[in-house]
Design an enzyme around this catalytic site. Structure first.
Site, PDB file in Angstrom:
ATOM      1  N   ASN A 159     -12.124  -0.896  -0.971  1.00 17.03           N
ATOM      2  CA  ASN A 159     -11.483  -1.425   0.230  1.00 17.03           C
ATOM      3  C   ASN A 159     -12.279  -1.043   1.471  1.00 17.03           C
ATOM      4  O   ASN A 159     -12.623   0.127   1.649  1.00 17.03           O
ATOM      5  CB  ASN A 159     -10.072  -0.832   0.364  1.00 17.03           C
ATOM      6  CG  ASN A 159      -9.397  -1.239   1.663  1.00 17.03           C
ATOM      7  OD1 ASN A 159      -9.028  -2.397   1.844  1.00 17.03           O
ATOM      8  ND2 ASN A 159      -9.241  -0.288   2.583  1.00 17.03           N
ATOM      9  N   GLU A 160     -12.545  -2.016   2.318  1.00 16.53           N
ATOM     10  CA  GLU A 160     -13.161  -1.791   3.645  1.00 16.53           C
ATOM     11  C   GLU A 160     -14.237  -0.697   3.600  1.00 16.53           C
ATOM     12  O   GLU A 160     -14.201   0.256   4.382  1.00 16.53           O
ATOM     13  CB  GLU A 160     -12.085  -1.456   4.684  1.00 16.53           C
ATOM     14  CG  GLU A 160     -11.163  -2.618   4.949  1.00 16.53           C
ATOM     15  CD  GLU A 160     -10.256  -2.459   6.174  1.00 16.53           C
ATOM     16  OE1 GLU A 160     -10.153  -1.345   6.723  1.00 16.53           O
ATOM     17  OE2 GLU A 160      -9.655  -3.465   6.577  1.00 16.53           O
ATOM     18  N   GLU A 177      -6.559  -9.084   3.557  1.00 22.31           N
ATOM     19  CA  GLU A 177      -5.695  -8.463   4.583  1.00 22.31           C
ATOM     20  C   GLU A 177      -5.744  -9.346   5.812  1.00 22.31           C
ATOM     21  O   GLU A 177      -6.817  -9.567   6.379  1.00 22.31           O
ATOM     22  CB  GLU A 177      -6.169  -7.049   4.950  1.00 22.31           C
ATOM     23  CG  GLU A 177      -5.911  -6.016   3.891  1.00 22.31           C
ATOM     24  CD  GLU A 177      -6.234  -4.594   4.354  1.00 22.31           C
ATOM     25  OE1 GLU A 177      -6.070  -4.271   5.549  1.00 22.31           O
ATOM     26  OE2 GLU A 177      -6.674  -3.814   3.487  1.00 22.31           O
ATOM     27  N   GLU A 185       0.853  -1.191   0.000  1.00 22.00           N
ATOM     28  CA  GLU A 185       0.000   0.000   0.000  1.00 22.00           C
ATOM     29  C   GLU A 185       0.887   1.239   0.000  1.00 22.00           C
ATOM     30  O   GLU A 185       1.999   1.232   0.537  1.00 22.00           O
ATOM     31  CB  GLU A 185      -0.904   0.004   1.253  1.00 22.00           C
ATOM     32  CG  GLU A 185      -1.794   1.236   1.344  1.00 22.00           C
ATOM     33  CD  GLU A 185      -2.898   1.129   2.407  1.00 22.00           C
ATOM     34  OE1 GLU A 185      -3.003   0.089   3.081  1.00 22.00           O
ATOM     35  OE2 GLU A 185      -3.652   2.106   2.543  1.00 22.00           O
TER      36      GLU A 185
HETATM   37  O1  AHR Z   1      -3.133  -2.605   6.318  1.00 19.68           O
HETATM   38  C1  AHR Z   1      -3.353  -1.410   6.991  1.00 19.68           C
HETATM   39  C2  AHR Z   1      -4.779  -0.908   6.841  1.00 19.68           C
HETATM   40  O2  AHR Z   1      -5.631  -1.771   7.535  1.00 19.68           O
HETATM   41  C3  AHR Z   1      -5.330  -0.890   5.443  1.00 19.68           C
HETATM   42  O3  AHR Z   1      -5.023   0.273   4.756  1.00 19.68           O
HETATM   43  C4  AHR Z   1      -6.800  -0.963   5.680  1.00 19.68           C
HETATM   44  O4  AHR Z   1      -7.484  -1.570   4.620  1.00 19.68           O
HETATM   45  C5  AHR Z   1      -6.919  -1.725   6.988  1.00 19.68           C
HETATM   46  O5  AHR Z   1      -7.778  -1.088   7.863  1.00 19.68           O
END
Ligand code: AHR
Length: 512
Positions: free
Chosen positions: A172-173, A292, A27
């Site tokens: 994402n999330e 993740e 990231e």
């Molecule tokens: O991996 C760190 C962070 O954790 C990521 O950016 C996010 O998707 C998650 O909350």
């Protein structure tokens, strides 16, 4: 000494592991990209600025697929900022990590890095501040051969051939209030299905992952997956799930039990996905992308570990230093993933370098392996093949795991945690590999495995990760402090394998 027995049968398989089960994640966060994989001017950097000391360790770690560019970062990202002449790329505020993003590394550099490492790229599109139009344009830039403005732009930028990226994450999330542009399940489900539709029009060969819950402890968990999949079932192949194990309570027994909650999480998401299928009388099976997972707690809550003032470029944030017991919990998580290889067909260790990572670097200096590097390298290199259904008989212990989302959340009771957690994989080229976590903090464990259907087994290698101090770490000056050692005394007689596992240890036994 505590005794544990395991019964395996060569015919009783869970599934063959998908290569994508052994992925990781890069990231734009802290020093993961800048000072991690990419550092022009570093003594080991090549002409593209890729650190070759890190590249060598990545090859040893052997991840198979790499998620990029986020994470929370992607929810405010304009992919256009990271392509084209480097000198003309804009510097932008990154709202996810309160940093300045210089954009000197972007999608094309990431693809080059993946090709050099021999790793499949996995890209995420921004569904926080953007939508179907920009995602369609991004995939056109990446995957369309040529003859359109965006595909020809890629060619003009120096990448003549399409990148051919197959695996795409739809945001994402999106369930997390911390996300730039967080959404309700209905809002996200609608955006996801419309985006999926457009992306597939541009490239009909892709696979798409919808966002599941960013943790089993989210209040919306369950209802989120159900609603999102009711919208997107026909348009996606995957649903994601995320877990970061913690030791907030400084309770080693509970911490080492916590991977068992990943087993529950996986089985619950499978049940929900299959319930959505059942309502439609569909035989389609949505696969799980555990995109993740890791241990993360020291640098998670304190704001000072997550955000540095003044919007710096590549600040040292989320630089978790992993100890011996983190590697044990991490190894337990790997066993959970492998033992669900029938439905978890993709997974990404978050993340790869410096940021909650198996590899640490000093900017301008050396790179070294954190404790968690070793279980990952063991499983990624030697855990590919047919996962066998392991019948484990082991004493159990009772504990409670603290995984609060809010201040009043009680610990989760775990009344019967087996001291032994184990995965067994019959290799693609024959042979058998055992991965074993002894969660007994005080005593050795006598392991007795019957492997029916295997003949003429012999030990190729047996290693164990163990340190008398559960808080021992690896550092720049002592990079090998916590490293696998030979596990002596493994014996094989017919189809029986016996070994003695040290207290609080992660072991790998490879048999040909
Ligand atoms: O991996 C760190 C962070 O954790 C990521 O950016 C996010 O998707 C998650 O909350």
């Amino acid at each position: 000494m505590r005794q544990s027995t395991v019964l395996l049968d060569r015919q009783f398989t869970i599934a063959r592991t998908d290569p994508r089960l052994f992925g990781a994640f890069i990231e734009h966060l802290g020093r993961c990209v800048y000072g991690g994989i990419f550092e022009p001017g570093h003594p080991t950097a090549d002409a593209k600025g890729f650190r070759q000391d890190v590249m060598d360790m990545v090859r040893e770690l052997a991840p198979t697929i790499m998620r990029y560019p986020g994470g929370n970062f992607v929810s405010g990202y304009n992919w256009e900022d990271g392509v084209g002449p480097v000198g003309q790329r804009p510097r932008r505020l990154d709202y996810a990590w309160f940093s300045t993003e210089p954009n000197t590394f972007g999608t094309n550099e990431f693809i080059d890095w993946c090709r050099m490492a021999g790793i499949e790229p996995m890209l995420a599109v921004n569904l926080g501040t953007r939508g179907a139009k920009e995602a369609g344009e991004f995939i056109e830039y990446c995957n369309h051969p040529g003859g359109t403005a965006l595909s020809d732009l890629r060619r003009a930028h120096g990448w003549d051939k399409p990148h051919g990226v197959k695996f795409w994450c739809l945001g994402n999330e999106m369930d997390g209030p911390w996300q730039t542009g967080a959404k309700t399940a209905d809002e996200y489900g609608r955006v996801a299905v419309e985006t999926a539709k457009v992306m597939r029009w541009v490239d009909g060969t892709i696979e798409l992952a919808a966002c599941g819950s960013s943790g089993r402890n989210m209040n919306t968990f369950g209802a989120w997956e159900d609603t999102v999949l009711q919208h997107s079932f026909d348009e996606v192949e995957w649903i994601s799930l995320h877990t970061y194990l913690n030791n907030y309570a400084d309770d080693s027994a509970a911490f080492l039990a916590s991977p068992d909650l990943m087993d529950s999480f996986i089985e619950e998401v499978v049940a929900i996905a299959d319930a959505v299928a059942a309502r439609r009388r569909s035989s389609k099976r949505i696969m799980l992308s555990f995109d993740e997972w890791n241990v993360w707690y020291r640098t998670r809550r304190p704001r000072a570990a997550r955000v540095k003032p003044g919007w710096p470029v590549a600040p040292p944030i989320l630089e978790e230093i992993y100890d011996m017991q983190d590697a044990l919990a991490f190894g337990g998580a790997m066993i959970s993933l492998v033992n669900h290889a029938d439905r978890v067909r993709s997974a990404c260790l978050a993340q790869l370098v410096n940021v909650i990572a198996p590899i640490m670097t000093e900017t301008g200096g050396p790179a070294w392996r954190q404790t968690i590097f070793h279980p990952f390298a063991n499983v990624s290199n030697f855990g590919r093949g047919d996962v066998l259904r392991a019948i484990v008989t082991s004493d159990t212990y009772a504990t409670a795991y603290f995984d609060p989302r809010g201040p009043n959340d009680p610990p989760i009771p775990l009344p019967a945690v087996p001291y032994l957690k184990l995965a067994a994989v019959a290799g693609e080229q024959g042979g058998l590999t055992l991965f074993a976590l002894n969660r007994d903090l005080e005593g050795e464990m006598a392991l007795d495995v019957t492997a029916r259907g295997f003949t003429g087994l012999s030990v190729v290698e047996a290693t164990t990760l163990h340190h008398a101090d559960l808080k021992a770490t690896n550092t720049k000056d002592a990079p090998g402090n916590v490293s696998p050692m030979k596990l002596a005394g493994v014996s094989v007689a017919g189809d029986r394998i016996t070994a003695t596992l040290p207290a609080a240890s992660w072991s790998m036994i490879r048999l040909s």
